[in-house]
Design a protein around this motif. Structure first.
Motif, PDB file in Angstrom:
ATOM      1  N   ARG A 165       0.821  -1.204   0.000  1.00  0.00           N
ATOM      2  CA  ARG A 165       0.000   0.000   0.000  1.00  0.00           C
ATOM      3  C   ARG A 165       0.858   1.259   0.000  1.00  0.00           C
ATOM      4  O   ARG A 165       0.499   2.263  -0.609  1.00  0.00           O
ATOM      5  CB  ARG A 165      -0.910  -0.014   1.225  1.00  0.00           C
ATOM      6  N   CYS A 174      -5.872  -6.496  -2.781  1.00  0.00           N
ATOM      7  CA  CYS A 174      -5.770  -5.110  -2.294  1.00  0.00           C
ATOM      8  C   CYS A 174      -6.185  -4.091  -3.343  1.00  0.00           C
ATOM      9  O   CYS A 174      -6.261  -2.899  -3.036  1.00  0.00           O
ATOM     10  CB  CYS A 174      -4.345  -4.818  -1.844  1.00  0.00           C
ATOM     11  N   GLU A 180      -9.499   3.105  -4.609  1.00  0.00           N
ATOM     12  CA  GLU A 180      -9.500   2.174  -3.493  1.00  0.00           C
ATOM     13  C   GLU A 180      -8.331   2.465  -2.544  1.00  0.00           C
ATOM     14  O   GLU A 180      -8.482   2.436  -1.323  1.00  0.00           O
ATOM     15  CB  GLU A 180      -9.412   0.732  -4.010  1.00  0.00           C
ATOM     16  N   GLN A 181      -7.158   2.790  -3.114  1.00  0.00           N
ATOM     17  CA  GLN A 181      -6.010   3.077  -2.263  1.00  0.00           C
ATOM     18  C   GLN A 181      -6.209   4.364  -1.472  1.00  0.00           C
ATOM     19  O   GLN A 181      -5.859   4.452  -0.292  1.00  0.00           O
ATOM     20  CB  GLN A 181      -4.731   3.160  -3.116  1.00  0.00           C
ATOM     21  N   GLN A 204      -8.530   3.622   1.254  1.00  0.00           N
ATOM     22  CA  GLN A 204      -7.859   2.857   2.303  1.00  0.00           C
ATOM     23  C   GLN A 204      -7.078   3.782   3.231  1.00  0.00           C
ATOM     24  O   GLN A 204      -7.078   3.623   4.457  1.00  0.00           O
ATOM     25  CB  GLN A 204      -6.921   1.822   1.668  1.00  0.00           C
ATOM     26  N   ARG A 213     -15.623   3.596  -1.106  1.00  0.00           N
ATOM     27  CA  ARG A 213     -14.344   4.308  -1.120  1.00  0.00           C
ATOM     28  C   ARG A 213     -14.522   5.771  -0.754  1.00  0.00           C
ATOM     29  O   ARG A 213     -13.658   6.385  -0.132  1.00  0.00           O
ATOM     30  CB  ARG A 213     -13.696   4.191  -2.498  1.00  0.00           C
ATOM     31  N   LYS A 248     -16.812  -2.818   5.549  1.00  0.00           N
ATOM     32  CA  LYS A 248     -16.776  -3.105   4.126  1.00  0.00           C
ATOM     33  C   LYS A 248     -18.030  -3.873   3.729  1.00  0.00           C
ATOM     34  O   LYS A 248     -18.281  -4.970   4.248  1.00  0.00           O
ATOM     35  CB  LYS A 248     -15.548  -3.939   3.785  1.00  0.00           C
TER      36      LYS A 248
END
Length: 1303
Positions: free
Chosen positions: A93, A261, A268-269, A272, A587, A594
């Motif tokens: 990540r 991931c 999405e990152q 996160q 997101r 989730k």
């Protein structure tokens, strides 16, 4: 291996460290299972005594313990494996979406390591060059430099250790050679037209050629290029691959985690990261609420700790917020940005601000491509048609014209709009042929409302035609492509019903817009509207799947967004559409929960596709559990300090094993990942540097070279933090950090103390460059008790002094071991002295290397390095004294040892006349005095015996017959006198040996006798020997020089006197007639005196600046006067001998004087005889005999006397005396007329003498002196008178006719 329960099924691979052991252990058991062995126990227990049962029970217990140990070990390995996988998830990540760090571009480039094989190859290349097996042309000076480099550096054991430690590069080899040749080239004399920089450049180029050997230069440059790239900026894929190797992650495991991931999904990152930061904020609040603080050194730090946690999260939020919203996709390139303390924090109270519609701005790009029209039948084939296009009633664009029979264009029009639902109008026209028509005729139109989710390919659309048109089936093929802007995350038609917005259940066009990194809005739009009709800010909402709601007509699958006091229901017609909407909103909200699609929805959707294809994760059930556990774990629940310690240690181990000589420095990519990890997961800077210090010290303790600068930087950071200086803004200090710091400080002091003590082996040849100096600086920094109070200079000096004292003992013991000298007291004296000399050479080499490579580091304490050298030499002194004590009496073999040591010590400003140097002088003073005494006695006896037996034969005549006559040697003496010590022959002895061996004539300087040449050689050699001693104590050196000069003066005086005495004896025995010829021995005597005069200036004169004593000057001038007087007396004696011969000739001519009876008788006899027979010319016999005498003696003197000035002086005196004697003889007969015989003889003698001496170089001023002019005038008058009286009586002999002579 992701899931421990399914590790054997993942990817079809097995762990080589665990699974191969299972079959081997199973095969070792006597039975197939434990149940079988349980059944066998009752049967075995019936054996007599029960021994078998007890034995099997013991075996079974051992197997059980072994099995438990194996299971425990496997469990530990499994836990470690799982931990590394979890660390790898965090690393993934960090690499995928960095927002705090960047790869540094200002780091020093590391060089490639030199391994053992390369070192051996380099040795072989340099040895091949020294053996002349290469094509590299080099002079002797370069070859000597290479030989010294090969013997002293490449073959050194310390270089092998340095290569083994992984801290040696080709650059280090080159720098050592460069430093070596710079010292050599500086000592060379200047050469006109060739600068020393040019010589250095040429030598370095030749060194590079030798080092490379015959390698392919193209391959080398390519390899260097790839190495340079790997040391600079790495791509994400390269970083993934690097950390797979660091953490031992398999490729398929990386692929599974990468997909799970969703690392290729930027949204999405970013989501996160927002979830992680929210979790850290919640954790900070929980810590403050529950007061679960770490143990700090002060209780006041607890509140500050929570503030620091919040500030760190705020800083990360600010960094994330400062990133531009970028378009996602595989081509996404994330711009790296380093966090800064100056960035403004986000105000957490502003998060609830209402977002206005004007802040939501979208910009779309439309591409309209008109391909063709079909169904145009009512138009004539040759009619012209064209199309126009417009967006939202804006600017119109027109296609090219085409014939009605073939209406095809392929024209593209580009438009921009801010309307999410724009209106696109395309019309078909034909040119109007009517005269009064103002506009072209419209044949049809089509109106479209494209979206970003619409088809991108060209499709046919039915056109609306006028009522009067006959083309009812008119169609146009066109494509409308509407690009998705970066801040538009998802869009589509959705049913919605809310309490605050969208209060009516209705199908609307929704767009999920990202306004900033932390602000998302769900907006509904109408056609041709730029601003949203209604919008909802998603912060604080939680999105999830839900069941269908009764009473709501429209929509097949439902999902909702919930917030305190609000509930919004959404519905789609398609399951895949619902999944995409939920993922996008998940997101955007940043929620920790989730959403999971309900199982009953995993069916075929309305389009017949599989819902599983929408998920980016494709795992079988056995793998999903392990993957989900890893990727869904909340980062805030982990001890990232412990995880980072493992990550950093593994990274350093990987770095130390790569092909670069890193010295502990991470690569730019590794620094980037570690920085990003620390910033993202809140690893404290002090903990990071404490862990780094531990790892670096562990490497150093294992003999791996580590740059002390790294230790210094990390230690200074930790010290500053522990003492409350806030190097990274952290004001809290934990008890654990302080305890670890103190432990590391004590460990570091011991480590640095050991490195300074072993500085020759920890930093061989000064490599790494500046490392020893940095180590001393670090030691001084570590000794500081705080960050402001410096260490007292005396304390640091004492520490260094103690270390250098230990170093002297260690270095000497290592040197003895290297030289393999055991110091056997039973060994022969010659062997002991030989070993001592070799050990002395090694000691000098060690001290020279210390001065060349390490003295700069100890420049603050030069006296300590001098003490270290004295201590080192003191250890050598003990062995030296022991070896010299057993040497025989009057043995001079130890003088080379003195010269070796003294030549080194006298040039060192710190060791000259030091303790060891004075001890060395005290040892050799008696030997030098005794040696000179014996040599003086030997030379005196050799002079006495030599001159008594001297034959006065020239050394030149001896060596002309070298095959039969040996060179002169020192006469054998009855006493047992010392032999000359080993020293270099005098400079003037070189040509003697060379010319003699080559069989050519020797220089004239060696025409002396054997005794004299032997005397001069001994005196010169003795003085050169004493001079080569370079005695350091000035008074004793002056005493030695004066004594040798006085001795030389006395010896030369004796030599001159003995030569003069022999010359006088020789002259007394010589004949006075014209038969006299100068003997070669007389010439040798002249040469001896001339050699003595020349050698006197060198052997009897003190050096400039010392000859100040008047008594000494008088003594020296006495020798010069003695030689000059003897020289003059010998020349006068020899000229007198020549004058006596001429006097005899003139006496014969006196018999013809006028008026004597003898003259009348001789004249009558000649006249009478001339009537009958031919009578020889009168005067020819006496004149010819004398002329022959003169000429032959001139040749003898010219050939055997080697001094031109002496010959000229002798010839001038001889000529002057001869002319004066003839002039006196004629003056005595001034009143008499010369007899014809006298006249003829004198004319010939005078003319020939004049001519011969002129040919010998006598100057005209001397030739035409007053005596000669008187003689010339008298003989000319006599010649004229005789011509008048006797006619042709002179028979052609005349003073004026000098060219026509009758020889």
């Amino acid at each position: 291996m992701l899931d421990p329960s399914s590790s054997e099924d993942t990817g079809g691979e097995s762990d080589p460290e665990v699974f191969p052991e299972a079959p081997r252990k199973a095969a070792g058991k006597p039975c197939g299972s434990s149940r079988t062995s349980g059944h066998s126990q009752p049967r075995q227990s019936t054996a007599p005594g029960g021994k078998t049962g007890a034995k099997d029970s013991g075996v079974s217990c051992g197997e059980e313990e072994e099995r438990k140990e194996r299971e425990r070990r496997e469990k530990e390995e499994e836990e470690e494996r799982k931990m590394k996988l979890q660390i790898y998830v965090f690393v993934l990540r960090c690499v995928a979406y960095p927002f705090n760090a960047k790869q540094p571009t200002d780091m020093a480039r590391r060089q490639q390591k030199v391994n053992k094989q390369q070192l051996q190859a380099v040795k072989e290349r340099f040895l091949a060059f020294l053996n002349g097996e290469t094509q590299i042309v080099a002079d002797e000076a370069f070859c000597n430099a290479v030989r010294s480099y090969y013997e002293g550096f490449l073959k050194s054991e310390r270089v092998s250790r340095m290569v083994q430690s992984g801290g040696c590069s080709a650059s280090d080899f080159r720098e050592v050679f460069k430093k070596n040749i710079e010292r050599r080239v500086r000592s060379l004399p200047e050469i006109d037209g060739l600068s020393k920089e040019t010589v250095l450049s040429s030598w370095i180029a030749k060194y590079d050629a030798i080092y490379r050997g015959e390698e392919d230069m193209r391959r080398q440059s390519q390899r260097a290029h790839l190495s340079a790239v790997s040391e600079l900026i790495l791509s994400k894929e390269q970083l993934y691959e690097m950390f797979q190797q660091i953490l031992g992650i398999r490729k398929f495991e990386h692929q599974l985690l990468y997909n799970a991931c969703q690392l290729d999904n930027v949204d999405e990152q970013a989501a996160q990261i927002r979830r992680e930061l929210d979790g850290r904020l919640q954790l900070a609040e929980q810590i403050a609420r529950e007061r679960r603080y770490p143990q700090f050194v002060s209780a006041d730090m607890e509140v500050l700790y929570v503030d620091e946690l919040r500030s760190a999260v705020n800083l990360l939020m600010a960094n994330l917020e400062s990133l531009p919203v970028s378009k996602g996709g595989p081509d996404f390139k994330q711009k790296l940005k380093r966090s800064s303390m100056n960035n403004s924090f986000l105000d957490m109270g502003d998060e609830g601000d209402i977002l206005s519609k004007s802040e939501v701005v979208l910009s779309f790009t439309l591409e309209i491509v008109i391909v063709e029209v079909q169904g145009l039948k009512s138009m004539a084939p040759n009619r012209i048609v064209y199309c126009t296009m417009e967006v939202d009633g804006g600017q119109k664009l027109q296609t090219d014209q085409a014939e009605a029979s073939r209406p095809q264009w392929g024209t593209q029009g580009d438009f921009t709009t801010t309307h999410p639902l724009p209106s696109v109008k395309v019309k078909l026209f034909t040119e109007s042929t009517a005269v009064l028509a103002l506009e072209d005729k419209e044949l049809g139109r089509v109106v479209l409302n494209p979206t970003t989710n619409g088809p991108k390919q060209a499709e046919f659309h039915r056109m609306v035609v006028p009522k009067s048109s006959q083309d009812t089936d008119l169609k146009i093929k066109l494509a409308v492509r509407m690009d998705k802007p970066p801040n538009m995350k998802h869009s589509g038609y959705v049913y919605a019903l809310g309490q605050r917005v969208w209060k009516r259940w209705k199908r609307r066009y929704f767009v999920l817009v990202q306004v900033s990194q932390y602000t998302f809005a769900m907006c509904s739009y109408r056609e041709k509207k730029a601003e949203p009709q209604e919008l909802m800010q998603l912060e604080g909402y939680t999105v999830d799947y839900c069941d269908p709601q009764p009473g709501l007509q429209g929509g097949r699958v439902f999902f909702n967004a919930v917030k305190e006091g609000d509930l919004i229901m959404f519905a789609c017609d398609d399951e895949q559409d619902r999944v995409l909407w939920v993922q996008a909103m998940y997101r955007a909200t940043g929620q920790s929960y989730k959403p999971v699609p309900p199982p009953q929805n995993k069916t075929t959707n309305c389009r017949g596709g599989s819902l599983n294809q929408a998920s980016p994760i494709s795992l079988d059930p056995s793998q999903r559990q392990g993957v989900e556990e890893l990727i869904s774990a909340a980062p805030c629940h982990f001890d990232h300090a412990a995880l980072f310690t493992i990550l950093q240690k593994n990274t350093l181990q990987h770095r130390m094993k790569d092909s670069f000589s890193c010295l502990g420095w991470f690569s730019p990519g590794q620094v980037f990942v570690l920085d990003e990890y620390c910033a993202r997961y809140g690893v404290r800077g002090c903990h990071r540097h404490l862990s780094y210090l531990k790892d670096l010290m562990e490497c150093s303790e294992n003999n791996v070279l580590v740059d002390p600068t790294l230790l210094h930087y990390s230690y200074a950071f930790c010290a500053s933090h522990v003492h409350g200086n806030r190097p990274d803004g952290m004001g809290t200090v934990t008890v654990d950090e302080k305890e670890q710091f103190e432990a590391i400080r004590n460990r570091l002091i011991a480590l640095l103390d050991n490195q300074i003590t072993h500085f020759r082996y920890c930093f061989p040849f000064g490599r790494p460059d500046g490392a020893l100096k940095a180590t001393l600086s670090l030691q001084e920094r570590v000794l500081m008790k705080d960050i402001t109070t410096p260490v007292p200079p005396e304390d640091m000096k004492k520490l260094v002094q103690r270390c250098l004292e230990k170093a002297a003992r260690i270095n000497y013991s290592q040197l003895m071991e290297y030289a393999q000298i055991k110091g056997d007291p039973q060994a022969a004296p010659e062997k002991r002295l030989e070993d001592l000399t070799r050990l002395g050479e090694l000691c000098i080499e060690v001290l020279q290397q210390n001065d060349e490579h390490h003295s700069e580091a100890f420049s603050w304490w030069p006296e300590l390095m001098a003490e270290h050298a004295e201590m080192f030499l003191f250890l050598y002194q003990a062995d030296m004294d022991a070896a010299l004590q057993i040497q025989p009496v009057d043995s001079w073999d130890s003088f080379p040892l003195f010269q070796l040591l003294n030549n080194f010590l006298r040039t060192d400003p710190h060791l000259c006349n030091g303790t060891f140097h004075k001890h060395l002088q005290d040892l050799f003073v008696p030997l030098v005095v005794r040696y000179i005494d014996l040599m003086e006695s030997s030379i005196a006896q050799s002079i006495h015996q030599g001159f008594e037996q001297e034959t006065w034969q020239s050394v030149k005549s001896l060596t002309n017959n070298l095959a039969n006559v040996p060179l002169p040697k020192v006469p054998s003496l009855p006493l047992s006198l010392p032999q000359m010590p080993s020293f270099s022959a005098p400079a003037w002895m070189g040509p003697l040996c060379d010319n003699t061996l080559q069989g050519i004539n020797l220089p004239d300087i060696f025409n002396g006798s054997a005794t004299s040449e032997d005397l001069f050689w001994k005196l010169d050699a003795l003085q050169l020997f004493v001079l080569d001693l370079h005695w350091p104590e000035p008074e004793f050196a002056k005493h030695l020089e004066q004594r040798l000069k006085l001795m030389a003066s006395d010896m030369m005086e004796a030599c001159v006197k003995r030569t003069k005495s022999a010359f006088d004896t020789k002259m007394q025995k010589a004949s006075k007639t014209t038969d006299f010829r100068v003997p070669p021995s007389v010439c040798t005597m002249f040469n001896v005196l001339m050699d003595a005069k020349k050698q006197c200036s060198k052997l009897c004169v003190l050096d400039s600046g010392q000859e100040t004593d008047k008594q000494w000057q008088q003594y020296h001038s006495k020798i010069d006067v003695l030689i000059d007087d003897a020289f003059k007396e010998m020349i006068s004696s020899l000229v007198s001998k020549f004058a006596a011969v001429l006097d005899g000739v003139l006496s014969k001519l006196s018999r013809y004087d006028e008026g004597t009876l003898f003259s009348s008788i001789l004249s009558f006899t000649v006249k009478a005889a001339a009537k009958y027979v031919e009578v020889p010319k009168p005067g020819m016999d006496v004149a010819d005999t004398y002329i022959t005498f003169v000429r032959q003696n001139q040749d003898i003197l010219r050939d055997h006397i080697n001094d031109e000035l002496c010959i000229e002086n002798m010839f001038e005196q001889w000529y002057t005396g001869s002319m004066k004697m003839v002039c006196v003889w004629l003056t005595d007969r001034l009143d008499l007329q010369l007899h014809m015989y006298q006249l003829k003889t004198l004319i010939k003698i005078v003319k020939k003498t004049y001519r011969d001496f002129r040919l010998q170089g006598v100057l005209d001023g001397t030739l035409n002196n007053k005596s000669y002019e008187t003689i010339y005038n008298r003989l000319t008058v006599e010649e004229a008178t005789a011509a008048v009286k006797a006619g042709d009586g002179l028979q052609g002999i005349s003073m004026r006719d000098s060219e026509e002579e009758d020889d």
